[in-house]
Every structure is written in structure tokens, then in C-alpha cells.
Design an enzyme around this catalytic site. Structure first.
Site, PDB file in Angstrom:
ATOM      1  N   ASP A 492      -5.317 -79.051 -30.306  1.00 54.12           N
ATOM      2  CA  ASP A 492      -6.428 -78.203 -29.880  1.00 54.12           C
ATOM      3  C   ASP A 492      -6.173 -77.680 -28.466  1.00 54.12           C
ATOM      4  O   ASP A 492      -5.911 -78.458 -27.547  1.00 54.12           O
ATOM      5  CB  ASP A 492      -7.721 -79.027 -29.912  1.00 54.12           C
ATOM      6  CG  ASP A 492      -8.958 -78.184 -29.685  1.00 54.12           C
ATOM      7  OD1 ASP A 492      -9.328 -77.431 -30.584  1.00 54.12           O
ATOM      8  OD2 ASP A 492      -9.540 -78.290 -28.582  1.00 54.12           O
ATOM      9  N   ASN A 493      -6.238 -76.362 -28.313  1.00 55.50           N
ATOM     10  CA  ASN A 493      -6.112 -75.717 -26.999  1.00 55.50           C
ATOM     11  C   ASN A 493      -4.893 -76.194 -26.190  1.00 55.50           C
ATOM     12  O   ASN A 493      -5.032 -76.579 -25.017  1.00 55.50           O
ATOM     13  CB  ASN A 493      -7.372 -75.957 -26.168  1.00 55.50           C
ATOM     14  CG  ASN A 493      -8.560 -75.162 -26.680  1.00 55.50           C
ATOM     15  OD1 ASN A 493      -8.390 -74.059 -27.194  1.00 55.50           O
ATOM     16  ND2 ASN A 493      -9.738 -75.718 -26.557  1.00 55.50           N
ATOM     17  N   GLU A 521      -3.207 -74.557 -31.717  1.00 59.97           N
ATOM     18  CA  GLU A 521      -4.434 -73.774 -31.800  1.00 59.97           C
ATOM     19  C   GLU A 521      -4.592 -73.078 -30.458  1.00 59.97           C
ATOM     20  O   GLU A 521      -5.326 -73.521 -29.576  1.00 59.97           O
ATOM     21  CB  GLU A 521      -5.637 -74.675 -32.116  1.00 59.97           C
ATOM     22  CG  GLU A 521      -6.918 -73.927 -32.436  1.00 59.97           C
ATOM     23  CD  GLU A 521      -7.923 -73.928 -31.286  1.00 59.97           C
ATOM     24  OE1 GLU A 521      -8.964 -73.270 -31.417  1.00 59.97           O
ATOM     25  OE2 GLU A 521      -7.667 -74.579 -30.263  1.00 59.97           O
ATOM     26  N   LYS A 631     -19.243 -78.111 -36.806  1.00 60.13           N
ATOM     27  CA  LYS A 631     -18.776 -78.836 -35.617  1.00 60.13           C
ATOM     28  C   LYS A 631     -19.888 -79.706 -35.025  1.00 60.13           C
ATOM     29  O   LYS A 631     -19.600 -80.667 -34.303  1.00 60.13           O
ATOM     30  CB  LYS A 631     -18.290 -77.852 -34.552  1.00 60.13           C
ATOM     31  CG  LYS A 631     -17.001 -77.142 -34.889  1.00 60.13           C
ATOM     32  CD  LYS A 631     -16.495 -76.324 -33.719  1.00 60.13           C
ATOM     33  CE  LYS A 631     -17.435 -75.189 -33.363  1.00 60.13           C
ATOM     34  NZ  LYS A 631     -16.890 -74.365 -32.250  1.00 60.13           N
TER      35      LYS A 631
END
Length: 768
Positions: A492-493, A521, A631
Site C-alpha cells: 500500500d502506497n 499500489e 473499508k
């Protein structure tokens, strides 16, 4: 005296090969104004900074001189290979600008085992002499694995190209016993381009003219006979006894003065000799390029189909007595695995399954305050129960996770786990390693921000104080999940962390576990995305969701499936938990079908976030994401309703087409086709016969109506010879989505309506 005249004539003929005519210069100058097939100008790139060297250009050896003297005595002087002592030196034939070769070759291009890919180069010689080019593929042990002739696609720019493969395609999974054989093939392979003088073609060009105008015919034919005899004795041609006999017999016919010059010349241009020129040519002055490096990676590093679901929503239900949602667990998540398998996916991707913090926990739809029953965001990682190395007790325990992985493997599915390198305020690292976090002047830790967005439930990690310590801990955690059966990590990121951090971590992990893949991502600037791919991210999220018009999609397809595809493997996702575009919102079932076809056919790697089958397309006001976002809450879904939309069936068919035609999917073999309507996008994927293992080309033609509301018609142009199709007969094509058959030629009418067929996926049927 006769011999002296013959030798003088041959020397004169040899010299004339180097004399470039004025008209030839004009032709080459015009062609040189065109772009290459990759869109680059004619100015060549330098593959590495030129180094000053004191090395002398090697001179011809005594053996070479002796061979030359013998050749002169017999008439023709073949080009000799010149030893190269320094990368800056040219061989007898010039070979330049070999692609791919980004960043001066510091980072090898990446391909999947058996994935077709294109290599190009500039290959030329002085004057009007003809040249040829051959590509040699060697594995990581230096063994030659493939040798294919290259094709000159732009004579004015001397640009040659060829499609190659490193090894054979495989569907073997990392946990299967057969993977040991796959693993031995992984690593750095190389491709070398060999330029060579095409003496036969040069001779034939001049000899045909001389016979036609009756000019110096005897010398021309005698020279050709000598050439064929030398060809028959050349070890480099790798001729069989029968092939050598063919050349010797042709040479004898050429020497037979009782025949007409036309008949004698015909012996050198017969079909058997012409075929040998293609497969076993006489190569004079062979000049190899510097080897280009290719990192060969395991199956599903490029060609993969992903399916994402949240374990806490799988099997979730509403308690009829309390009216509250009972969340799913790792045990009930088997239903998600079975759905992914039924729809034909290869990889199941799970969001973080770690404990969720309570401090500043987010409520529904990203509300700043959570209600008593709100589960929080799984990206707010860490509580008093543990951090990144712990299973959330609400989902189960590590044994439950291993059982889920075992079930996935039984179904032939890989498990990819989300690894978000960030912490809730309750994460154990906050107390154990306070120097890993950035503090404000008042001593408090700064929560994550991307103004105007605020993430009060997340503390970002600061890498400035102790990056080696953070690397060591991350490597420990990844090792733990690898031992539990995870084979892929979705990061993630990653663009919010130092590139060097990921370079160190991925190198450490893959050195021990070369089968482990990483998905980035990262929605950010092109330079950062490219750098992440250089340091080991095998695949990457990308801007596909926001490319919607014909022009935008055409350009993006060519970018994804062009030279960029050697490094950045774009994975096409129509939606994610973070992304729900206006196109998907506004185009209903047809829009979902269009985006699925584009994703599955437009990139070798694609993914679906579950709920897509149920047309979950309502946006949260003011944001490009779903309302009631998963989420922040547990979703209870009625999967029995999926049949009425037909999207699940379409996803299954798309994965079937991909599975049945794997040789058609590469990051290097897509061409956008001309179509006459601005709403009709057409493209083709093509792999030549010599790379498919079936002696037949593999070709898919995709035609999509981008308008989710109106029908459109168009003429689609197909350049038949480019796809191994004889224009005399045209193409027999089969629609994989409807089962219908059609006959296609150069220009073809299509009509697509959103209430009927939004797309055609044609396979070209090559008859036996």
C-alpha cells in the site's frame, strides 16, 4: 592472364559493393525522416557513456590474412569478423541502439518465463552492401536457448526487430513439486544481436541485373557458384548433409556453361536455396552486440488474474434477533476462494488481516468518530493485541490463516496479502520504536495527511532516524507471512516511502525467496512508478480507471504494452475499494462489461474487486469511491443476485479466453487497429508462429463499444500480412463471447449495442 583478369574483375565487383549511389542516398534520407516502430526519432541513443580507452583496434590475425589471400585468389573476398576489445569499438558490421536498454542498462528488462517480447536494433554496413541480423537468447548459465532471424522494419533507419521468448510458458505454482524445475530457470538471461554481411543477397541483387542486361555474366555466375560452395562448407550455417548437397548441386549447375544464363541463375534462386537463406544463411563478418540483460521471472509475474475480497465480509450476515451484522472470518472466507476459482481467477488478494486500532478509529464512510459496532479500517493497523505479525482475533488465528492458504492452494489459487507499512496510534511499534515516527514540536506524533485529506487513525513511519532497523523488522514480518504460505505482497502506497528502502527489502526477500512477487499500489508521478519497478515491484496499479475515451485508451494500451512494459507491469483494475469512477457509475451493466473486457484483454495482468458482479456503483457524494465503503464497514451481500446481471458469467468467459490463449498475452505484442467510429476501439494481440510452439500464430482481435447507452457501427482495418493471414483467402475468425464465426478481410464492418454485445473477442483460426 585469364586468371588475372578474373581476379581483377572480382576485386572490382567487390569494391563496387561499397560505392553508394546518389539515388540510394536520397532514398535512405527520405526513409530516415520516419519514426521507428517504437516512436523514437532517428537519432540513436547511446547505451552507455563513452569511455576513453587506449586499447588499439585489433588487427586481422595471420589466419584471417591467409583466408583473405585465398579468397582473393578465387575471386570473392568475404567480410571477416573483427575482434572487439572494448565496448566502444565497432565490429565489421555496426550494431547500435539495441532496445530495451533503459537507464544505460543498469536495470535489466523484466519478462515472465515464456512471455513473447520484442527486441530492436540498428544494424548496418557501409555502402549498398546488404546485411542481416540474428538474435541469440542465452539463459543465466550462458547456454544458447533460442536463435531467430530479425526483420528489417525500417530500411531508412536500419531498424531491425524480432519477437523472442526466454523459456516456455508454465502454469506451475510455487508450492507444487514441479516448481523446482521452474526455479532453476529464473534469473538474468541475455540477448545478443549479431549483425552480418548478407553476401548472398548482395551478390544476387547484382547478378540478376547483369544476367538481364547480359553484362559480365560469366564472372557474375562464377562468383555465385564460389559463394554457394563456400556456404556449403561454412560451420556457422549449421547445415545438414542434405542441405550442403543442395548448395553444392546448385553451384555445379551455375558452372554448367551448356545452360542459358537464366537457367544457371535460377539454380541459385530455387525454393530450397531461398529457404536455406532464411533458416541457415551464409553470415560473413559476424559482429555481436553487447549482451542485453533480461530478468526472467516466474509464472504469474506478468500474466495473472487477481480477485480481491475482504475476509470480514465473506459469510457475514445480519443476526435476526439483534439486527446487528455478524462479521465473517477466515473460516467463512472459503466462499470467497470458491467464487474466485469459479470465475477463473489465479490470485486472491486479501486486505490487511491484522488487529485494528481503537484510537481515532474511523466510522462508516470515513466518519471521524466510530460507533460502538464500527469495525474500523483494516489500514489502521495495530492494537494491544499485536501489529503486522498478528492475525486479528475477530478473523481467527494463524492456524486459521494457514488453513485458508492450504484451501487456496488446493484450488490452484495464490494468496496475496496487503502489507500497508503504517500504524494506528495503538500499534506496538509506537511504544517500542518511538524514533520510527515523526513528532511535532509539542512532542505528539503526526498523523497521516494528504491535504485536504486527513487520516487521524494512522501514523506514517519516518525513515530518517533508523531505516536499517525498519528494514530488518519488515523483512522479519514478511518472512513470517511467507512461511505461512503467502507468495505475493500488495504494498500500500509504496511511493510514500524511500525507493532505496524497498530496493533493500525486496532484494533481501527475493534473494532467499525468488518466487515472491510484489504489487505496487502507487498512483503517482511516472518517475516514481518507474523507479519502484526498477527496484523489484513486479506489477503496479495504474491510471487505467481514468482512461475512458477512445484516444485515451488507445494511447494507454500502447504505453502499457510497449517499451514501458519491460519494467512497469501495469495491472488493470476497473474498480477498487478506493476507486469508483464516473464512467462505472453512469454506464450501468454495460459499463461494467466494457471495463471488464478492456481490463482483461488490455493488459496481461488484471484484477476485480468483489461486488463488481453485483453492480455496486454508487459513489459517496464528492468522492470517487463507493458509498458505504467496505473499508469502514462489514458488507453483507446477496450473491444469489449476481446471475441477473451477467457480469460474473462474463468474468468467467474472459478468464477462459486468457487461459486458453496464454501465448497471446504479453506486455509487448498489442497493436491498436484503425476504426471509423469514435466510440469503437479495436486492438489486436499477436504472437508469431515460431514462438507459439504450435507452428501457428496466436492472434486475438478485440472490438469494444465504449458507449454504455447507444449502439455504434464502424469499419475496422486489419493489415492481414502482419498477422500471418494470406490476403488471398482472408481470415476465419471466431467470436469467443458468442460462439459465432465470421470471415474478415482488410476492412470489416462491426456493429455493437450495449443491450446486446458490448464487445467482440475474436480468435483468428489458422487452418491445418
Amino acid at each position: 592472364m585469364a586468371e588475372e583478369k578474373k581476379g581483377a574483375s572480382a576485386l572490382s565487383s567487390s569494391s563496387s559493393r561499397s560505392a553508394t549511389s546518389h539515388s540510394d542516398d536520397k532514398t535512405e534520407a527520405k526513409s530516415a525522416t520516419r519514426r521507428t516502430s517504437s516512436g523514437k526519432q532517428s537519432t540513436s541513443r547511446t547505451t552507455s557513456p563513452r569511455k576513453r580507452t587506449t586499447a588499439k583496434t585489433p588487427r586481422a590475425s595471420r589466419t584471417t590474412k591467409a583466408a583473405t589471400a585465398a579468397a582473393v585468389a578465387n575471386g570473392e573476398v568475404p567480410a571477416q569478423s573483427i575482434p572487439v576489445a572494448d565496448p566502444s569499438q565497432f565490429g565489421r558490421i555496426a550494431v547500435m541502439d539495441v532496445t530495451p536498454n533503459e537507464e544505460s542498462g543498469r536495470f535489466p528488462a523484466r519478462v515472465e518465463l515464456g512471455e513473447p517480447f520484442k527486441v530492436t536494433a540498428q544494424v548496418f554496413i557501409e555502402g549498398r552492401t546488404k546485411v542481416g541480423a540474428t538474435a541469440i537468447v542465452r539463459n543465466h548459465r550462458g547456454k544458447e536457448m533460442q536463435r531467430l532471424p530479425m526483420t528489417c522494419t525500417n530500411p531508412g533507419l536500419d531498424r531491425w526487430e524480432v519477437m523472442l521468448t526466454c523459456g516456455e510458458h508454465s502454469d506451475v505454482k510455487p508450492w507444487q513439486p514441479e516448481f523446482a524445475a521452474i526455479k532453476r530457470q529464473l534469473g538474468e538471461w541475455s540477448v545478443t544481436i549479431e549483425g552480418w554481411e548478407d553476401t548472398y543477397k548482395s551478390w544476387l541483387h547484382d547478378a540478376a541485373i547483369k544476367v538481364k542486361v547480359n553484362d559480365d555474366v560469366e564472372n557474375a555466375l562464377e562468383s555465385g557458384a564460389q559463394l554457394l560452395e563456400r556456404w556449403a562448407k561454412t560451420a556457422d550455417a549449421k547445415l545438414s548433409a542434405a542441405q550442403r548437397k543442395t548448395l553444392v548441386a546448385a553451384a555445379a549447375t551455375m558452372k554448367d556453361t551448356s545452360l542459358t544464363p537464366e537457367d544457371r541463375l535460377a539454380a541459385a534462386t530455387s525454393e530450397p536455396v531461398a529457404q536455406l537463406h532464411l533458416t541457415n544463411p551464409l553470415r560473413d563478418g559476424v559482429s555481436p552486440s553487447q549482451p542485453q540483460r533480461f530478468l526472467v521471472q516466474r509464472p504469474e509475474s506478468s500474466f495473472a488474474a487477481w480477485y480481491q475480497f475482504f475476509p470480514r465480509s465473506e459469510g457475514a450476515y445480519v443476526d435476526p434477533e439483534t439486527g446487528k451484522i455478524v462479521q465473517g472470518t477466515l473460516k467463512t472466507s472459503v466462499s470467497g476462494l470458491e467464487r474466485a476459482k469459479a470465475e477463473g481467477f489465479d490470485i486472491v488478494y486479501l486486505p490487511p488481516i491484522f488487529p485494528i486500532g481503537k484510537t481515532n478509529r474511523k466510522g462508516r464512510n470515513n466518519a471521524l468518530e466510530a460507533g460502538p459496532d464500527d469495525p474500523g479500517s483494516p489500514f489502521g493497523i495495530g492494537s494491544e493485541l499485536g501489529g503486522h505479525d498478528t492475525v486479528d482475533p475477530l478473523l481467527g488465528n494463524m492456524d486459521d490463516f494457514k488453513a485458508l492458504v492450504a484451501k487456496a492452494h488446493e484450488l490452484g489459487l495464490e494468496i496475496a496479502l496487503d502489507f500497508a507499512l503504517q500504524c494506528s496510534p495503538d500499534h506496538p511499534w509506537v511504544k517500542q520504536h518511538p524514533d520510527w515516527f515523526r513528532h511535532k514540536p509539542d512532542g505528539s506524533i503526526a498523523f497521516a495527511e494528504n491535504p485536504p485529506k486527513k487520516y487521524q487513525d494512522i501514523y506514517p513511519i519516518d525513515f530518517n532516524a533508523d531505516m536499517p532497523g525498519i528494514e530488518k523488522e519488515v523483512e522479519r514480518v514478511l518472512e513470517l507471512w511467507i512461511n505461512a504460505g503467502v507468495t505475493i505482497f500488495r504494498i500500500d502506497n509504496p511511493h510514500t516511502k524511500p525507493v532505496r528502502f524497498w530496493q533493500d527489502v525486496i532484494a533481501a526477500v527475493t534473494k532467499k525467496h525468488p518466487e515472491i512477487l510484489f504489487l505496487a499500489e502507487a498512483f503517482t508521478r511516472p518517475g516514481m512508478m518507474r523507479a519502484l519497478s526498477y527496484v523489484g515491484f513486479t506489477q503496479s496499479h495504474c491510471y487505467f480507471p481514468w482512461r475512458n475515451t477512445k484516444e485515451e485508451l488507445g494511447k494507454y494500451l500502447e504505453t502499457t504494452n510497449g517499451d514501458d512494459g519491460y519494467y512497469q507491469h501495469n495491472t488493470f483494475w476497473p474498480t477498487t475499494p478506493d476507486i469508483l469512477t464516473a464512467y462505472v457509475r453512469d454506464n450501468g451493466i454495460a459499463g461494467h462489461a466494457v471495463r471488464a473486457v478492456l481490463a482483461a484483454m488490455g493488459s496481461p495482468s488484471w484484477g476485480i474487486y468483489n461486488g463488481f458482479e453485483l453492480i455496486e456503483n454508487k459513489q459517496r457524494p464528492g468522492f470517487e469511491e463507493q458509498i458505504d465503503n467496505e473499508k469502514y464497514e462489514v458488507k453483507v451481500r446477496d450473491w444469489s443476485a449476481a446471475d441477473k446481471y451477467g457480469i460474473a458469467e462474463l468474468l468467467t468467459n474472459l478468464n477462459r479466453v486468457r487461459r486458453e490463449h496464454p501465448k497471446a498475452f504479453s506486455y509487448h505484442n498489442l497493436t491498436v487497429l484503425e476504426s471509423s467510429d469514435p466510440n469503437i476501439l479495436a486492438f489486436a494481440r499477436h504472437t508469431p508462429a515460431e514462438l507459439t510452439g504450435t507452428d501457428k500464430p496466436e492472434t486475438l482481435i478485440v472490438v469494444v463499444n465504449l458507449d454504455g447507452h447507444e449502439a455504434h457501427q464502424a469499419m475496422v482495418h486489419l493489415e492481414l500480412p502482419d498477422y500471418g493471414i494470406d490476403p488471398k483467402w482472408g481470415a476465419h475468425i471466431h467470436d469467443e463471447l458468442t460462439g459465432r464465426d465470421f470471415a474478415w478481410s482488410w476492412d470489416n464492418f462491426v456493429s455493437l449495442a450495449p443491450w446486446a454485445d458490448v464487445a467482440h473477442i475474436f480468435t483468428v483460426v489458422h487452418e491445418d
